[in-house]
Design an enzyme around this catalytic site. Structure first.
Site, PDB file in Angstrom:
ATOM      1  N   TYR A  97       0.900  -1.155   0.038  1.00 56.46           N
ATOM      2  CA  TYR A  97       0.017  -0.215   0.012  1.00 56.46           C
ATOM      3  C   TYR A  97       0.834   1.131   0.100  1.00 56.46           C
ATOM      4  CZ  TYR A  97       1.021   0.359   4.927  1.00 56.46           C
ATOM      5  OH  TYR A  97       1.518   0.818   6.271  1.00 56.46           O
ATOM      6  N   CYS A  98       0.380   2.347  -0.534  1.00 57.01           N
ATOM      7  CA  CYS A  98       0.878   3.790  -0.239  1.00 57.01           C
ATOM      8  C   CYS A  98       0.059   4.721   0.254  1.00 57.01           C
ATOM      9  CB  CYS A  98       1.605   4.055  -1.567  1.00 57.01           C
ATOM     10  SG  CYS A  98       0.271   4.281  -3.115  1.00 57.01           S
ATOM     11  N   TRP A  99      -0.010   6.151  -0.050  1.00 54.48           N
ATOM     12  CA  TRP A  99      -0.623   6.757   0.486  1.00 54.48           C
ATOM     13  C   TRP A  99      -2.336   6.739   0.162  1.00 54.48           C
ATOM     14  CZ3 TRP A  99      -1.891   9.768   4.544  1.00 54.48           C
ATOM     15  CH2 TRP A  99      -3.307  10.746   4.180  1.00 54.48           C
ATOM     16  N   TYR A 126      -3.048   3.822   2.653  1.00 54.50           N
ATOM     17  CA  TYR A 126      -3.274   4.142   4.033  1.00 54.50           C
ATOM     18  C   TYR A 126      -4.396   5.033   4.365  1.00 54.50           C
ATOM     19  CZ  TYR A 126      -2.653   6.593   8.435  1.00 54.50           C
ATOM     20  OH  TYR A 126      -2.477   7.112   9.659  1.00 54.50           O
TER      21      TYR A 126
END
Length: 353
Positions: A97-99, A126
């Site tokens: 995952y990222c932002w 996130y």
């Protein structure tokens, strides 16, 4: 299933412990503020690189920024695969995952899927996880029966929680999660407090895996622990729960505090800095007397006077005002602060559950 698979957190959560690795592809600074519990940080852009690409995007063009970003992202992903994942078998299952937008995690997921790993990318990143935590913390605490360990400062509440946990009881130690002992002298010199977001994520992570059939032991806390706020729904549920009143002779409480606050005993200047925070309640003259005692090494009588003049009166007012069931609390007497005394008390409470 076709990989990389794109799944929401609601879809991922029931099987989240089945993933071999949870990879946070955000920058180290983003990761440090908060992350999915158990995640490791494999940034596809460093903090400085993210700023560099963002500046190029604003000052030159999206096209030039994307070219630079592609170079940096490809280089960083290659390094992570070479140094951390090259030995993983075909069955290795990462969650990435990222932002929010998925560009950073999507790049890593695409490359790993082309290698042949069954990769899952978190849809919404996130930010979606954060939304899930906030929603859960508004509802989840109401499902639990809490047992609140009450007692004035130095009565051994935190030690009892630790022994209860060792005995297999369900314990939510908010002060340990917050890296703070809760009072004006409660900061831990060797450990910084987490961010508010990380504090909430860690609370959620503990509650999420407790068994609803059994009670959760927790300490009688204020709304704030150091700089952190206890989630409102959790605080409300704790304050209306059954109480256990822990008692300990004041001489033993002084001994316990001398042990727990040894860093202040060793550093009177540090202690005096914290004591200054009490001036608004007790006046500069009284606090000055306490500071002189600290400087003179008279810490034990100082602790005794602080209990008598500051902590105990504050506790007496707060506990009756904030904990509705305290008047019918189960009384639990400790004779001393020996390990045997805490073990006996913990066994009694755990058996009574």
């Amino acid at each position: 299933m076709k990989y990389p698979a794109l799944l929401s957190f609601e879809e991922v959560f029931p099987q989240i412990r089945q993933f071999d690795t949870i990879i946070d592809a955000r920058t180290p600074a983003e990761f440090a503020e908060d992350r999915i519990p158990g995640a490791i940080n494999c940034p596809v852009l460093s903090d400085a690189e993210r700023v560099q690409v963002g500046t190029l995007y604003k000052q030159v063009s999206a096209f030039e920024a994307k070219k630079l970003g592609a170079v940096l992202v490809a280089r960083n992903i290659a390094q992570h695969i070479e140094t951390q994942f090259i030995g993983k078998p075909r069955e290795w299952t990462p969650l990435i995952y990222c932002w929010r937008g998925g560009n950073r995690s999507g790049a890593m997921a695409h490359i790993m899927a082309r290698i042949g790993w069954p990769v899952v990318q978190l849809d919404g990143g996130y930010k979606e996880f954060r939304r899930y935590v906030i929603g859960s913390l508004a509802q989840l605490p109401q499902q639990f029966a809490f047992k609140v360990i009450c007692g004035p400062t130095g009565s051994g509440k935190s030690r009892l929680l630790q022994v209860l946990e060792q005995q297999g009881a369900q314990v939510l130690d908010l002060e340990r999660i917050a890296a703070h002992r809760g009072s004006v002298l409660g900061n831990l010199p060797q450990e910084a407090q987490p961010s508010q977001k990380a504090f909430e994520s860690r609370i959620w992570d503990k509650l999420q895996y407790f068994d609803l059939r059994y009670p959760v032991f927790v300490e009688s806390e204020s709304k704030k622990i150091g700089n952190l706020r206890v989630p409102e729904a959790l605080m409300e549920q704790i304050r209306k729960s059954a109480c256990i009143a822990l008692t300990l002779p004041r001489t033993e409480r002084v001994r316990l505090l001398m042990d727990d606050y040894a860093h202040f005993v060793a550093d009177p200047a540090l202690l005096n800095t914290q004591l200054a925070c009490l001036s608004y309640q007790h006046g500069r003259e009284k606090v000055g007397e306490w500071q002189q005692m600290a400087t003179a090494g008279q810490v034990e009588p100082l602790v005794d006077e602080l209990l008598l003049k500051h902590y105990d009166p504050a506790y007496a007012q707060s506990i009756k005002r904030n904990f509705g069931q305290f008047s019918t609390a189960q009384i639990l007497d400790l004779a001393d602060i020996s390990p045997e005394a805490f073990l006996q008390a913990a066994r009694q409470l755990h058996q009574d559950k």
